[in-house]
Motif scaffolding. Structure first.
Motif, mmCIF file in Angstrom:
data_model
loop_
_atom_site.group_PDB
_atom_site.id
_atom_site.type_symbol
_atom_site.label_atom_id
_atom_site.label_comp_id
_atom_site.label_asym_id
_atom_site.label_seq_id
_atom_site.Cartn_x
_atom_site.Cartn_y
_atom_site.Cartn_z
ATOM 1 N N VAL A 197 57.767 -65.019 43.988
ATOM 2 C CA VAL A 197 59.063 -65.213 44.061
ATOM 3 C C VAL A 197 60.399 -64.441 43.518
ATOM 4 O O VAL A 197 61.271 -63.782 44.090
ATOM 5 N N PHE A 198 59.814 -63.250 43.442
ATOM 6 C CA PHE A 198 60.698 -61.869 43.546
ATOM 7 C C PHE A 198 60.279 -60.928 44.393
ATOM 8 O O PHE A 198 60.728 -59.598 44.455
ATOM 9 N N GLY A 199 59.175 -60.901 45.124
ATOM 10 C CA GLY A 199 58.675 -59.768 45.425
ATOM 11 C C GLY A 199 57.932 -60.314 47.237
ATOM 12 O O GLY A 199 57.769 -59.366 47.279
ATOM 13 N N ASP A 203 63.203 -60.563 50.302
ATOM 14 C CA ASP A 203 63.608 -61.154 48.654
ATOM 15 C C ASP A 203 64.591 -62.379 49.691
ATOM 16 O O ASP A 203 64.865 -62.520 50.362
ATOM 17 N N ILE A 204 64.101 -63.492 48.617
ATOM 18 C CA ILE A 204 64.707 -64.476 48.555
ATOM 19 C C ILE A 204 66.049 -64.506 48.120
ATOM 20 O O ILE A 204 66.170 -63.767 46.961
ATOM 21 N N SER A 205 67.460 -65.291 48.416
ATOM 22 C CA SER A 205 68.803 -65.207 47.851
ATOM 23 C C SER A 205 68.366 -65.401 46.425
ATOM 24 O O SER A 205 67.961 -66.015 45.463
ATOM 25 N N THR A 206 69.207 -64.402 46.082
ATOM 26 C CA THR A 206 69.284 -64.105 44.528
ATOM 27 C C THR A 206 69.696 -65.026 43.896
ATOM 28 O O THR A 206 69.680 -65.549 42.798
ATOM 29 N N ASP A 207 70.391 -65.861 44.009
ATOM 30 C CA ASP A 207 71.840 -67.291 44.223
ATOM 31 C C ASP A 207 70.845 -67.997 43.299
ATOM 32 O O ASP A 207 70.490 -68.710 43.220
ATOM 33 N N ILE A 208 69.512 -67.883 44.316
ATOM 34 C CA ILE A 208 68.637 -69.074 44.411
ATOM 35 C C ILE A 208 67.834 -69.148 43.140
ATOM 36 O O ILE A 208 67.476 -70.148 42.224
ATOM 37 N N LEU A 209 67.472 -68.007 43.418
ATOM 38 C CA LEU A 209 66.747 -67.533 41.813
ATOM 39 C C LEU A 209 67.165 -67.454 40.386
ATOM 40 O O LEU A 209 66.774 -67.762 39.955
ATOM 41 N N ALA A 210 68.157 -66.828 41.007
ATOM 42 C CA ALA A 210 69.572 -67.323 39.552
ATOM 43 C C ALA A 210 69.209 -68.832 39.117
ATOM 44 O O ALA A 210 69.305 -69.184 37.786
ATOM 45 N N LYS A 211 69.200 -69.897 39.685
ATOM 46 C CA LYS A 211 69.663 -71.058 39.675
ATOM 47 C C LYS A 211 67.717 -71.524 39.259
ATOM 48 O O LYS A 211 67.999 -72.449 38.628
ATOM 49 N N ALA A 212 67.119 -70.774 39.835
ATOM 50 C CA ALA A 212 66.025 -71.218 39.531
ATOM 51 C C ALA A 212 65.261 -71.398 37.970
ATOM 52 O O ALA A 212 64.651 -72.291 36.758
ATOM 53 N N PHE A 213 66.055 -70.323 37.455
ATOM 54 C CA PHE A 213 65.418 -69.588 36.289
ATOM 55 C C PHE A 213 66.243 -69.309 35.083
ATOM 56 O O PHE A 213 66.627 -69.169 33.601
ATOM 57 N N ILE A 223 65.241 -57.726 37.965
ATOM 58 C CA ILE A 223 63.159 -58.171 38.051
ATOM 59 C C ILE A 223 63.001 -57.871 39.702
ATOM 60 O O ILE A 223 61.803 -57.547 39.858
ATOM 61 N N GLN A 224 63.714 -57.824 40.742
ATOM 62 C CA GLN A 224 63.496 -57.860 41.798
ATOM 63 C C GLN A 224 63.224 -56.250 42.378
ATOM 64 O O GLN A 224 63.050 -56.020 42.903
ATOM 65 N N GLY A 225 64.149 -55.646 42.010
ATOM 66 C CA GLY A 225 63.847 -54.295 41.739
ATOM 67 C C GLY A 225 62.460 -53.344 41.711
ATOM 68 O O GLY A 225 62.395 -52.621 41.739
ATOM 69 N N LYS A 226 61.815 -54.581 40.272
ATOM 70 C CA LYS A 226 60.732 -54.100 39.917
ATOM 71 C C LYS A 226 59.003 -54.223 40.779
ATOM 72 O O LYS A 226 58.501 -53.389 41.503
ATOM 73 N N ASN F 146 53.171 -61.930 50.890
ATOM 74 C CA ASN F 146 54.614 -61.905 49.917
ATOM 75 C C ASN F 146 55.640 -62.283 51.049
ATOM 76 O O ASN F 146 56.601 -61.981 50.972
ATOM 77 N N ARG F 147 54.757 -62.405 52.550
ATOM 78 C CA ARG F 147 55.900 -62.555 53.200
ATOM 79 C C ARG F 147 57.305 -63.759 53.346
ATOM 80 O O ARG F 147 56.619 -65.009 53.475
ATOM 81 N N LEU F 148 58.449 -63.775 53.201
ATOM 82 C CA LEU F 148 59.690 -64.837 53.244
ATOM 83 C C LEU F 148 59.228 -64.853 54.823
ATOM 84 O O LEU F 148 60.137 -64.442 55.513
ATOM 85 N N ILE F 149 59.468 -66.706 55.533
ATOM 86 C CA ILE F 149 59.834 -66.987 56.222
ATOM 87 C C ILE F 149 60.249 -68.033 56.692
ATOM 88 O O ILE F 149 60.476 -68.754 55.828
#
Lengths: 227, 227, 227, 227, 227, 227
Positions: A197-199, A203-213, A223-226, F146-149
């Motif tokens: 999810v974060f790695g 990356d998955i769009s920040t926007d999507i993850l912000a909504k998800a969590f 978190i993605q930075g880690k 962990n590749r995003l497609i």
């Protein structure tokens, strides 16, 4: 003439290389066993190896006892990492004879308070037993209940993580812990939630993850930075 | 230049030969049929045949009615052997179209008092019918019951040997007997208890077999000597 | 020497060509995915492609998002044919990533009173939903009941055709109709009753069909003439 | 009070009767065998029998050799019917032990020129062998080829009809013929094309069938009238 | 009236008892898990339990972490028996949650020179690892090769016994040995060759076994006497 | 006497209630269809319903066309929620005939910029097509890549999410979007990452999640508070 031959051979090679697929076979055996053929990974691959759903079989006449074995599962893994855990898998990658046979083992070492973070296996149920130490383990059921079923295990306890469900383990003692698990796939697969999810790459769009969590985008980015 | 070419061709051939695997596919069909390709067994095999879990498919455009058929199941087998029985299988080895289709037939001939000694099929249930004669048949259930379920069959009787259980047949009449069986695998496999336990190559340790059958080692060696 | 080389190369090519099989893999995945490799259909096929039960996998490192997608399912098919219907399938032939994953989609367009004539899918159940228009749909159960289970569907209705049963659809409105169906096979297969029975190549004997449908042979021949 | 009790008992019985389902289990065995329990068909059924995907298992302690057997497959069937053929199946309906074991047998008798009209088995491949006589057999591949693959079989010949494909048999001799087939399902199912298309209850619309077979509606009605 | 009621209730009870089947479900999960319901084994069984291919599911709302666990696998088994080995299984009988999940574990203890005599699992491949000691292990391939593939394992070694093949283990050290195995079935089944062939109830005919092992009948009877 | 009877009936009822399990069958059909029996959910359930791996079958004689259908998939779902999306499933819960048939559909509505947050289906691959609007979709492969497609889809585009992989969708247009998906399970299951990891009941230890996502515990607690 010779030039034509060279050209021909080169085009032959190119065609063969272009064809370089990789085979993999299904777990429902149609013979005693189908030992994975390692040649499909080497130079020869340039010529004929083809990827399959599983692996092609070694000629049974050439099979040896070593194709059915692996050594070293008694050796502790190195838990000197942020999670304090180490995973030693014994899948078809380690024992080629597991190809088509639908089972594998894994040893896990845990430093004190070491964790195997939430993850799941898309192709296997896991049955785990504690060889040393004591562990908190748990898994979460699917929507809509998302019930956490967890337990603290002692040495000699056995627990089951059903296929496809998110689960985790944590050493809750002050000593190292060790577990051995059976998984019913030659290649169970591992999807670590944090990595997926974060790695992911990219990356998955920040926007999507912000909504998800349901958090700010900058926390997502942190978190993605880690990863 | 020519030498280089020859060397190149030889190394190409060696590489290809090294790659000589053999394909085999799974029984869940993904097309109307997948007739086993016999070319993967001949010279061409040196070049590309690969062993699979099952067999590769012949190009459907080249398939003929003969690929789906076999002749001669009405011919009695030769029962002139110590067991007084003869087995005529019709599996994927006889009918290439059985590949991926999960079924086969077998005819068995029995001289008077001829026996098919205890054996099992790791990949198939067998349904047997008596064409001529009368037979004693039976199978044994797994641990801990090890119950023998047996019956004397007459002409026109049908019986079932469940997958993986040890079973046997014996002609209990003074005439020849004939049976035909269906088995639900393209390649059911046969494991004859005597052969597997006392006739393996190399032998299983006398000591282990003496414990297994609770007899003196010299009796074990005597039996092993017969196989 | 050169002649020998040419002869050798030609025989090599012939052997390879002779070997030209085609692979296909089973739906039980042993990795995340196994994108069908299209190279096994081209010139390279002359050299190593082998037909399988399914398809060989593209190297996962070369997989692209496009391997998982298809465009144009919003485009109406051309219903200008005797049946007044048009079928747009999205199977493994359109999306190579469907290989081993066991699912496909199909869009069907129906002119007013257009029909999808009785047919069945040997490898898939179909779940259909009406996007536009209203349809009469039905399927027939197996012997001995041969019960017709049918219903008139409106926009937004969903219906199920169980695997292997004969079914049909008919537009019962004065406007075009559109449906989308899911089918649980990467390659469901279609057997249209008319084509299989009266339009096979070569024809089934007139005598057999006359008995099957209890009509005169000349009616059978008349129908066969249409296919 | 007594009245209340009677009422209670009646409602209890009604509820139980209402519940009268029927169980059926899947072919992947989880024990040595799972003999179909015939009690689920009798009076007791009123109380607890439940239909399943397959059948419930008889208590293994009560299983007898007779549960695994059937008698009479040597008896000719009565071919005195319009098709001149007679089918004697040995499926889970005849041998309860076939439940979950995935196989069955069938004997077919053919009068001279008798026919088994075009039909298919949605759940099984059939492997047929000729015990007496000579037969024309054939099957048709799926769309778009609809190729007829046929052959004339003699005594002792074996042939394969792949799962889900339309096939037929015809006695081409002047004597009776007999075949025995194995099918890889405990309940293969039979769909006779004529019955399913022209003999369903209720009828498929004449209009649909006229389009399907490209004939006049009155010919369709004439054929429907025969079924 | 009351008498009638009592009679009715008794017949109701009898009918229900008669119905006392036992359910068992298939391994392909259709929900997160299907914990085996132990009530089908108790008094309640008299009323509705039905044997299935597997087991019925406990209501998921009532499932507890304990349904997924077992304790005591660290305890040595009692090897004080003629074979010098002890088996501690963890199958669906010990952990009800293993129902439908297709995996189990087993711990085996071996006294010095203790043996697990030749046996096979009809429904599972076994992957074994040595926790303590050193072991000779081996399995035999099917007919016609009957090749013994064997190896001496040390602590930390892993080995695979393919499904359905005869295998054995022997402690070849002067200390106790311990192994843990994973098996890919909730109920792998065990068929010990000695028990099945010489210890069935009732016995297989001496005559058949004498032919099978090519020994005198009195040796067969002597072995049968031990079982 | 009456008191005894009442007591007896009550204990009978209690026993039956205690037994109240619920059946569910496996997807490999053993008959034309096995329509899920809804009575196992009602009052009658108190008496005999038993949970299975799937559902028990309605008596085929009582099956109606309505058992195979569902209405209303053309109706937009209510996207007035934090995610801006609405899911309308058509699984075995909506169409009882889907039991054992292994397929389902789902409609999803997306408000402008609405999201279906990262989730996965443990038992199904999903094939999605865009009916209206344009969407960004993507999935992430398993460890270690962990590749995003991902891809932006337009109306008429089709995309595949392989079984068990984390995926998401987002409306990237200013209008509502609509998709329809096929999934190859009667009950695919949904595991929303956020719910499973941060919203389980009870919570997973903050400590474990802090390690898993490499953030402070108070951020974990803040996220857990939202679920």
């Amino acid at each position: 003439m010779a030039n034509i031959q060279v050209a021909f051979l080169l085009s032959l090679l190119m065609a063969l290389t272009f064809c370089c697929l990789t085979f993999a076979v299904d777990p429902a055996s149609l013979q005693d066993f189908c030992v994975a053929d390692s040649n499909s990974q080497g130079f020869a691959c340039l010529l004929i190896a083809v990827k399959l759903n599983g692996f092609a079989c070694k000629n049974p006449a050439w099979v040896q006892a070593n194709d059915f074995s692996f050594s070293g599962l008694h050796n502790p893994g190195n838990t000197g990492n942020p999670f304090g855990s180490a995973i030693t898998p014994v899948t078809v990658a380690q024992i080629p004879a597991l190809n088509t046979l639908g089972i594998s083992l894994v040893r896990i070492d845990y430093a004190p308070w070491g964790v195997v973070v939430p993850h799941y296996h898309p192709r296997a149920t896991e049955i785990i037993t504690v060889i040393e130490g004591s562990l908190e383990v748990g898994f979460v059921t699917s929507n809509p209940d998302n019930r956490l079923i967890s337990k603290t295990l002692q040495k000699g306890d056995v627990f089951v993580f059903p296929v496809g469900l998110v689960h985790f383990q944590r050493n809750v003692g002050h000593m190292n812990a060790v577990t051995i698990s059976g998984l019913n796939s030659q290649n169970p697969g591992v999807i670590t939630i944090g990595n997926a999810v974060f790695g992911s790459k990219p990356d998955i769009s920040t926007d999507i993850l912000a909504k998800a969590f349901q958090v700010d985008k900058n926390i997502v980015q942190q978190i993605q930075g880690k990863f």
